[in-house]
Design a protein around this motif. Structure first.
Motif, mmCIF file in Angstrom:
data_model
loop_
_atom_site.group_PDB
_atom_site.id
_atom_site.type_symbol
_atom_site.label_atom_id
_atom_site.label_comp_id
_atom_site.label_asym_id
_atom_site.label_seq_id
_atom_site.Cartn_x
_atom_site.Cartn_y
_atom_site.Cartn_z
ATOM 1 N N VAL A 120 0.850 -1.261 0.025
ATOM 2 C CA VAL A 120 -0.065 -0.062 -0.044
ATOM 3 C C VAL A 120 0.956 1.240 0.055
ATOM 4 O O VAL A 120 1.815 1.539 0.812
ATOM 5 C CB VAL A 120 -0.902 0.065 1.246
ATOM 6 N N ASN A 121 0.552 2.171 -0.893
ATOM 7 C CA ASN A 121 1.230 3.493 -0.916
ATOM 8 C C ASN A 121 0.399 4.514 -0.362
ATOM 9 O O ASN A 121 -0.649 4.773 -1.005
ATOM 10 C CB ASN A 121 1.753 3.722 -2.551
ATOM 11 N N VAL A 122 0.562 5.002 0.790
ATOM 12 C CA VAL A 122 -0.250 6.150 1.335
ATOM 13 C C VAL A 122 0.444 7.489 1.065
ATOM 14 O O VAL A 122 1.732 7.770 1.376
ATOM 15 C CB VAL A 122 -0.265 5.803 2.803
ATOM 16 N N LYS A 123 -0.447 8.359 0.363
ATOM 17 C CA LYS A 123 0.458 9.654 0.127
ATOM 18 C C LYS A 123 0.159 10.561 1.545
ATOM 19 O O LYS A 123 -1.016 10.314 2.021
ATOM 20 C CB LYS A 123 -0.371 10.347 -0.877
ATOM 21 N N LYS A 124 1.214 11.098 1.960
ATOM 22 C CA LYS A 124 1.013 11.979 2.895
ATOM 23 C C LYS A 124 0.029 13.254 2.562
ATOM 24 O O LYS A 124 0.218 13.997 1.741
ATOM 25 C CB LYS A 124 2.350 12.798 3.290
ATOM 26 N N GLY A 125 -0.966 13.421 3.571
ATOM 27 C CA GLY A 125 -1.814 14.477 3.236
ATOM 28 C C GLY A 125 -1.182 15.720 3.137
ATOM 29 O O GLY A 125 -0.301 15.911 4.077
ATOM 30 N N GLN A 126 -1.724 16.726 2.479
ATOM 31 C CA GLN A 126 -1.263 18.130 2.215
ATOM 32 C C GLN A 126 -1.356 18.637 3.559
ATOM 33 O O GLN A 126 -0.843 19.935 3.596
ATOM 34 C CB GLN A 126 -1.916 18.741 1.200
#
Lengths: 272, 272, 272, 272
Positions: A120-126
């Motif tokens: 799973v690739n989780v993008k860091k929230g802006q």
């Protein structure tokens, strides 16, 4: 330095033939540069700026296209999910499931994705500090068998941080911070050059700054690069302003491999 | 000035008796101050900072409790939803459905909520410019019958904007900007005083600054105030740092009504 | 609530007759509203965005004009200084010396100003936390006779905080924070609506948002309001985008006095 | 790629022997690495966070020490000025005059420095967009003989941008933006890792992140690196949190030269 992983593809699945064409080009680049390239494309853009923007073929047709890409090119594929119910069907096709940045705080979604057994690739929230990705790691770990190293299943991806309105800044410190959590760190070069909603009904951004941002991130030290690419960026159905031209991708990656190798030597010298 | 709408209640449903107790107190305040008070409580905190934080009773038990609150106190109730499938069941009980700030860009979720026919309160994302709430309005409008005025069904709610890491700032300009979209504008005073993840495993914040922020917003001009309240803030199961003490709520609202009345006169004088 | 202090005038001294004309109008407003109005104008704009922008008459001619304003209208006057050597001559004329926001960290400048015995208005740097104005207070205190209360000599002025590029946000929490330092807190309504360098060769901004921001600040609780005003804003020689029309100033102040009175009552109720 | 220029030294002049000791070490590094090293030290810290912090020996003694450093080590020297009257005396000793970031908008100060004929290093204000350094360039150009290329006399220096309170972020896009103005671009690695006033009475920061930030900036492409260094950082009289240990400077620079060479090749490939 270990080899750099590449995640690339059109932002949204535009059609089967479009997908296969881009994938074939990416497979060629992967072969020539000796890199693992993962094909990325979304079946649904669930969070477009405007209601009237194209969203993609939907989950059934989209996953079928990704399955075909996988079969015909041998590339692994990555796609993003937006609700928990999408995790299981997407995991039947995708090698990597992605959690969009806006959804990086949705506990159930992260855990549903990780529970499929896929990476799973989780993008860091802006809207998140890099330190707070530790909570994402803990949420993933809570549903992972104890004998599976977290770094085998979870990637943390930087894509810029809110900086005033309609602008993002990449805080390069965050890459070093996130590396401490034991997961591969991926740099999303295109979205990091975005300017949300800056084009009125759509995201804007500065494509020309992508190589500079990518060099910077690679020099800090990342495990992978995420970059949306398109044979005809001006006509891309999503994120046109920051899609990287497919015919210039190989040159960009070659330039980054040079920096990556140097960064490995430089980091070894400084032990950081 | 038109009367100010109040949305208040504990962040998360803690138990039936707790919910009924708070609701009874709120009903008393509503009666004494002649205000419409909407009872707010979440059945599930789907985006807690940490995996180990309490999340609430879940949708079935939570909606049952809210139904009882409604029946026994006569208060309208509001609750938030996180996935599209929750819209229909929640709409059977709740008078107002709420879209959390992190989810303010999820087109399907907004449209599923609006399609239920209930009023929908969308919190502006911490990562969004107030101008870009126009896109939320358009997304709602796209699924609304043409003869229903958007302002009857959609509220826009300010709860602070990302300001560096782990801090939020309220841009008071945004209230004036959002007012132009034809929807009631609500100010969420508690979350606006939050400092995300600043308490390590949980959100921090400065409760003492809530009255000042609320006065400011009311002076700019808002249609309603959203405030989480708890009989024992230190022991609240969620957002303890910014829960407003229930026994001081009436005084706070009285103080804000004074400012609200003055702001109405002041705005009429300046026509803004 | 104590009476609100008003600091008003054209950003830069444009000519003697212009200055006297504006000052006469301000004296009339002061008389009619029963307010202390301090005439503000700069003899030199030392930090214009662009090299080619008009800067003002310079210190000698400028101070002579301010002296005449003072003599003919009875208004106190305020002007800003940029280097330590300007403190003494400016103090011969001005009742209040002002330290520009960009210079809020220049220890010598603050201390030279305070040492003249005049009241000093220090604008909080766009790059400073409100808490850090405590250091400005300490720098002033270090050169003040021990028996002079700091609040008699030092004012702290909010004019917005950097928010991404070319934008400022007013953090209303900061007004409450700065109030704790024992000095009058002034809100600069015009500069707070500025967008630095946003007009290419000059500062931009949104004049229409000034009343809303001013109402918000007054509702939080301030001791004074700072506002640049001009009989013909479009042709103001400096900060044209956020100069407030002189012929609408009295109405604006009247509207703010209504909010100020209400805020006094509201704050007394909440003791904050 | 052209050789990288190095500006290094203790933040403030601590004593003659201290200065000469550091300078001798720097001269050794310059010789061994074949780099131009410019010795940097301030005679006065005019904008310390707190009134009680040490400020340095003052202009007379400070310049005398810098002159001796120059004579005895052969290194060029750089020092910063805070008021226009300091430009001429400082220029008699220093090869490069520096304008502090807080003063980057002071037109007279920039022009006084440039008018001395010395090279001037202007730090980008923490409150400025990189695009707006074009105005600094224009201000310098206005006092420069027409036949002198601006890049021979003016350097633009990045040292971080305000990011919420008490934190700075380096926007790597800014390095690419400023490069377009025809002046050498310098990256100040230590101040970029600072957290203003974060240590209560002084600036804090994260020394450990300096190498990562410096690698990133060098990979984007800079003409020089600015770094404050100290034989005993914990006891440095100013900016202790981000002073780089003198005995680790050579290793850091070696690591950066590796990245610099790679970046040159990578940039040539991409023509950016």
């Amino acid at each position: 330095a270990a080899a750099m992983l590449i995640v690339a593809g059109p932002c949204v699945i535009e059609s089967e033939s479009h997908a296969l064409g881009v994938a074939a080009a990416l497979a060629g680049i992967a072969r020539r540069l000796g890199l693992r390239v993962i094909y990325k494309s979304s079946f649904d853009k669930a969070n477009r700026t405007a209601a009237t923007s194209p969203r993609g073929p939907g989950i059934d047709e989209g996953l079928a296209i990704l399955a075909k890409v996988r079969r015909e090119t041998g590339l692994d594929v990555l796609t993003d999910i937006h609700e928990t119910a999408q995790a299981a069907p997407a995991a039947e096709v995708a090698d990597v499931l992605q959690i969009p940045a806006f959804l990086a705080r949705q506990t159930d979604l992260i855990q549903a994705a990780v529970s499929t057994g896929r990476t799973v690739n989780v993008k860091k929230g802006q809207f998140m500090a890099p330190e707070d990705m530790a909570h994402v790691v803990a949420k993933a770990q809570a549903v992972l068998p104890q004998d599976v190293p977290i770094g085998d299943r979870l990637w943390l991806c930087e894509r810029g941080t809110s900086f005033g309105y309609r602008d993002l800044v990449v805080d390069m410190r965050g890459l070093a911070v996130m590396r401490q959590f034991g997961c591969p760190v991926i740099f999303d070069a295109g979205h990091s050059a975005q300017q949300p909603a800056a084009a009125g009904n759509a995201s804007g951004g500065k494509r020309d700054l992508i190589p500079a941002l990518a060099r910077a991130a690679v020099a800090v030290g990342v495990d992978g690069l995420f970059i949306e690419t398109h044979p005809d960026p001006a006509n891309a159905l999503s994120d046109a302003a920051t899609a990287w031209p497919l015919d210039r991708l190989e040159a960009l990656l070659e330039s980054l491999l040079i920096v990556h190798a140097a960064a490995g030597t430089a980091r070894a010298k400084m032990d950081c």
